[in-house]
Scaffold this active site. Structure first.
Site, PDB file in Angstrom:
ATOM      1  N   GLU A   1      -0.686   4.708  -1.541  1.00  0.00           N
ATOM      2  CA  GLU A   1      -1.221   6.719  -1.981  1.00  0.00           C
ATOM      3  C   GLU A   1      -2.398   6.364  -0.786  1.00  0.00           C
ATOM      4  O   GLU A   1      -3.005   5.633  -0.610  1.00  0.00           O
ATOM      5  CB  GLU A   1      -2.525   5.951  -3.151  1.00  0.00           C
TER       6      GLU A   1
ATOM      7  N   ASP B   1      -3.081   2.094  -4.925  1.00  0.00           N
ATOM      8  CA  ASP B   1      -3.902   3.273  -5.178  1.00  0.00           C
ATOM      9  C   ASP B   1      -4.875   3.023  -3.380  1.00  0.00           C
ATOM     10  O   ASP B   1      -5.181   1.804  -3.747  1.00  0.00           O
ATOM     11  CB  ASP B   1      -5.007   2.497  -6.448  1.00  0.00           C
TER      12      ASP B   1
END
Length: 534
Positions: free
Chosen positions: A253, A229
């Site tokens: 990400e 993330d």
């Protein structure tokens, strides 16, 4: 008590080496993404209303994922992406709800007890790696992790509750300047209501402790890959040593529409792969209805990017496709691109059920009210998975690069290996057109099969193929009929061709196991069209 077979496989899982799947092997996989709290309830659990706007726990667990793996495997997926497993904020409900999603970490050295125990997580991993039948192979496991930050309820948190227990391990609070990458990497995400204190990845103790933590996490729970993330919010040079310690495939990400900005975080000096946000934005621009229908945005992105990126149409941070586009055919075309272009296809749970939530929290619906229905979208992704799995298991298709054959304002055709994919943005309504054709890579007289509709097309003189839109803009995926032998796709059609003594092409295929996709059983594509009014 665990069944004996599962217990045996669980014991074996404790001795599985890390790096069970390399980056090259991940390239051959397709991924189904779940939010643990929202995918399924355990057998016998009381079905709750799960009001999405309440942003609270709805009851999904690691055990409930394990009990419902058939839904994922029956669709042909070969990997699963699970939302974060580590301990999250525990305390009074915030203005934004509770951390059911897993993205508000506290002490990441601990597991999230809302989803189960360490044994539950190990049992899930063991079940994923268990080859059930010849048709239903193992799934490999990608776990979401949050490394960039922790979660707090004030700008002066008590750091003793985190794995890093002193303010010296964090960057000082500052508001992000979104035009400055250094600011994005050193200031705090979140806001003053739910601030996200930013770890100082330049601190050698942070680097060392994170390396030890991720190595232990991967080996303890037999994890095959990581989705990271907010990877963009940590300097790219941090990632190689972290990934080496993990010893598994790492996909980051990088929430950015720019190919160069995303590319900075993928490669030898960063991560194995990143989520393909440039392609996501281009697919929305090209196919969403209503929308700009900008096919050139997609072809420009294709020309700039030739790496193993994670292709997606939905995830927990963007609106559902059906929220952006009123036309189901738009998703079928965009989904076909995700599966058959370069990259690793990812489907976010509920996409196949036509979920239509907007931004967080409305794009995090519970799946069980759908009754896991065998929808047309579920059938399409099953067909695409079956084709893709056949290709990667029998050829070097996964490592071949796609090439755009032709494109215009209304669609494009591209080739990857032995497959030609033809997509359009004209939508479901029938269209008026001037009948033209596009040049295929095949010789005159070659019989091709559209594997989605199981319909045959013969290549005309000069290598031209003519495909039309008499019943709307559905995707077409073509392969030589001889190439599909052994794939299990369009079996009746292939048998009819094989048994034909005259050599004539059958005008309408016999029924196959994919004929529930009745919305696809029509003549299809045209690269140059003169559109009438809707």
């Amino acid at each position: 008590m665990l069944p004996s077979l599962l217990l045996f496989s669980l014991l074996l899982s404790n001795f599985r080496p890390a790096c069970a799947a390399t980056a090259e092997q991940w390239r051959t996989r397709s991924i189904y993404q779940v939010i643990t709290d929202r995918f399924a309830l355990e057998p016998g659990a009381v079905v709750n209303e799960c009001v999405i706007s309440n942003s609270t726990w709805c009851g999904g667990t690691w055990n409930s994922i394990r009990e419902n793996l058939n839904y994922i495997q029956d669709a042909g997926f070969t990997a699963i992406w699970i939302s974060p497993i580590n301990q999250n904020y525990e305390g009074p409900r915030t203005a934004y709800g509770d951390p059911y999603h897993g993205y508000w970490p506290a002490d990441v050295s601990q597991l999230n007890e809302h989803f189960g125990t360490a044994d539950d997580l190990k049992a899930l991993s063991a079940e994923l790696h268990l080859s059930l039948t010849q048709e239903k192979k193992e799934l490999i496991e990608q776990v979401d992790i949050v490394v960039n930050n922790v979660m707090a309820t004030s700008l002066t948190p008590d750091y003793s509750s985190y794995m890093f227990k002193s303010a010296e391990y964090y960057h000082p609070y500052c508001v992000i300047d979104w035009t400055n990458l250094t600011s994005e990497q050193q200031c705090w995400l979140g806001d003053t209501t739910v601030p996200l204190p930013d770890l100082n990845s330049e601190n050698s103790d942070v680097v060392s402790q994170y390396s030890s933590w991720i190595s232990d996490l991967v080996q303890t729970y037999s994890i095959d890959g990581l989705r990271i993330d907010a990877a963009k919010h940590i300097r790219a040079s941090f990632w190689p040593a972290f990934a080496q310690s993990a010893g598994v495939f790492c996909m980051g990400e990088v929430f950015d529409p720019s190919v160069p900005n995303v590319a900075e975080f993928q490669g030898p000096g960063a991560l194995d792969s990143v989520l393909n946000y440039p392609a996501y934005y281009a697919l929305v621009s090209a196919f969403a209805l209503p929308g700009p229908q900008n096919i050139s945005a997609l072809t420009d992105t294709i020309s700039q990017s030739k790496t193993a990126l994670g292709n997606f149409l939905e995830n927990q941070d963007v609106p559902r496709w059906h929220n952006l586009s009123v036309d189901p055919q738009s998703m079928y075309n965009a989904m076909s691109f995700s599966f058959l272009s370069d990259g690793i296809p990812i489907v976010y749970y509920g996409q196949e059920q036509g979920f239509s939530g907007n931004a967080d929290p409305y794009n995090r619906e519970p799946l069980w009210p759908s009754n896991y229905t065998n929808t047309s979208s579920y059938q399409l992704m099953t067909t695409l998975n079956q084709l893709r799995n056949f290709l990667v298991n029998t050829t070097d298709w996964a490592t071949q690069s796609m090439d755009v054959i032709t494109s215009n304002d209304h669609g494009l055709a591209f080739q990857k290996g032995n497959i030609v994919t033809i997509l359009t943005n004209i939508g479901a309504p029938p269209q008026n057109f001037t009948n033209t054709a596009f040049q295929s890579p095949w010789a005159h007289g070659t019989v091709t099969i559209d594997v989605i509709a199981c319909r045959q097309f013969v290549v005309a003189s000069g290598g031209y193929l003519e495909v039309e839109y008499t019943k709307g803009g559905v995707p077409v995926v073509l392969a030589e009929s001889s190439f599909l032998q052994g794939s299990g796709l369009c079996g009746a059609t292939l048998a009819a061709l094989h048994d034909s003594s005259t050599g004539d092409v059958v005008a309408q295929s016999s029924a196959s196991r994919h004929t529930p996709l009745v919305w696809l059983a029509v003549p299809l594509f045209l690269m140059s069209v003169s559109l009438g009014s809707w």
